[in-house]
Design an enzyme around this catalytic site. Sequence first.
Site, PDB file in Angstrom:
ATOM      1  N   SER A 106      -9.765  -0.918   7.193  1.00 39.91           N
ATOM      2  CA  SER A 106      -9.225  -0.648   5.863  1.00 39.91           C
ATOM      3  C   SER A 106      -8.514  -1.823   5.205  1.00 39.91           C
ATOM      4  O   SER A 106      -8.179  -1.752   4.021  1.00 39.91           O
ATOM      5  CB  SER A 106      -8.278   0.555   5.911  1.00 39.91           C
ATOM      6  OG  SER A 106      -9.006   1.745   6.072  1.00 39.91           O
ATOM      7  N   SER A 138      -9.695   1.561   3.056  1.00 45.98           N
ATOM      8  CA  SER A 138      -8.868   2.371   2.174  1.00 45.98           C
ATOM      9  C   SER A 138      -7.829   1.569   1.397  1.00 45.98           C
ATOM     10  O   SER A 138      -7.216   2.084   0.456  1.00 45.98           O
ATOM     11  CB  SER A 138      -8.148   3.451   2.999  1.00 45.98           C
ATOM     12  OG  SER A 138      -7.252   2.866   3.933  1.00 45.98           O
ATOM     13  N   LYS A 140       0.838  -1.199   0.000  1.00 44.81           N
ATOM     14  CA  LYS A 140       0.000   0.000   0.000  1.00 44.81           C
ATOM     15  C   LYS A 140       0.871   1.246   0.000  1.00 44.81           C
ATOM     16  O   LYS A 140       1.893   1.304   0.703  1.00 44.81           O
ATOM     17  CB  LYS A 140      -0.916  -0.023   1.224  1.00 44.81           C
ATOM     18  CG  LYS A 140      -1.971   1.069   1.288  1.00 44.81           C
ATOM     19  CD  LYS A 140      -2.866   0.857   2.509  1.00 44.81           C
ATOM     20  CE  LYS A 140      -3.953   1.902   2.639  1.00 44.81           C
ATOM     21  NZ  LYS A 140      -4.822   1.667   3.826  1.00 44.81           N
TER      22      LYS A 140
END
Length: 482
Positions: free
Chosen positions: A176, A152, A77
């Site tokens: 997330s 996210s 990420k």
Amino acid sequence: MSLAISAIDYINGIKNGSITSEEFVAKTIEHIKKHEPRLHAFLSINEDAIEQARQIDKKVKLGQKVGAFYGMPISIKDNICIKGGKTTCASKMLENYTAPYDATVVSNLKSQDAIIIGKTNLDEFAMGVATEFSAFGPSKNPWNIDYVPGGSSGGSAVSVAGLESILSLGSDTGGSVRNPASFCSIVGLKPTYGLVSRYGLISYSNSIEQIGPMGRKVEDVALLLNHIAGKDPHDPTTLTNPTSDYLSEIDVGVSGKKIGIIKEMSSGAGLDKTVESVFRNAVSAFEKLGAKIEEVSLDMVEYTVATYYILTTAEAGSNLSRYDNLRYGYDLDSEGYEFKSYISKARRSFGPEVTRRMILGGFVPSAGFAGKYLLKALKVKNKLKKQIQSAFTKFDYLISPTVPVLPFKFGEKINDPLAMYLADINTVTANLTGIPAISIPYEIRNGLPVGVQIHANILQEKPLLQAGYALQNTTKIPEITL
């Protein structure tokens, strides 16, 4: 050679010579180039990946010591630092920021010969549940590109579900990792707070965020956790890892275990009927595996979303204050501005969700309102922790749907922040209390994935993964068509 193989099968294939890292990574890069225009999982790709794989193959051929991942492609990420590469947090504010060091989790993976295949898309500064708030455009759900992939860590989930990486690392502040895992039909684990180092994770809400592993199989997530968990001198919040191997004994099952269905997460007007139906099937599966099921009420869950957004925005407001375009930022001529007006102008590069949370984060701890909001939220958090600990004196696990709703279409909720925030109601409890939780893909209904969430007590990742593995083996998810 299928890109859909598990991490365990990949390692076995390298060991028995049926595949090489170079050919697998090359095929992965080719696959990424073909599907990225539709999926947009990545913000950057490792251009040296094939050469790195070639070097690992040489080590294998010469009989030299090779790390545990054998050149496996793993995505990261883009709020986790990799030295010499861009770390943007999907924000215009950090569009050209180059990280000067590796996050601890990245160092750990590199030391075990993992190949970081690329940096994945996310909601800006990890604030969102749909990856719609990325400054560089949304990622698309590989099961149906008209629908959000969750957030996210949406790009990480898409990269795994879309066969663009075998494993991924995301971050989980209020769900997330688990939310996009559910929406994309993969496995996502939020570890115990402090089990995995946050050194090199760009901060959103320090007191509850955690880096978490994502993969297509529970055993793959266990393997990844083995190599990222543990004490880190760079992160004083990390705990000594009491378990050395989360993969061992993963198949012991749940016979005789007591499982509590969290009433407030598994019923009510906010729960989609399809999600409820899938969850009931998972409950039945646990019963057939020999677990004892009982409903448990945690009435503080009703207040968790409000509590979460008060606490996290207060921390975010503080953490993001460093982005004044003086220390971090982008080219913006300061000529003609006084100090405050310049910073105000510079921060207009933030997207709407980050701006919203920064404003709220400045308000809730301010004089005259801290007692009304912040202190009450801290009291709720404390009461919730006590309820959770009480529940774990009676139950081995607590379960619920991961997300109370199905993946939704792009644009459906983007102008309704409250509807977006309520998607977190089943996931924020694990973050507020520090306990581990995992999302297991359970069914595909009308082409959309539904996941089931399992919670365990602090530092009980090993039995949590055992329960997830047992549930995983009761269902068969169809292969994705890209």
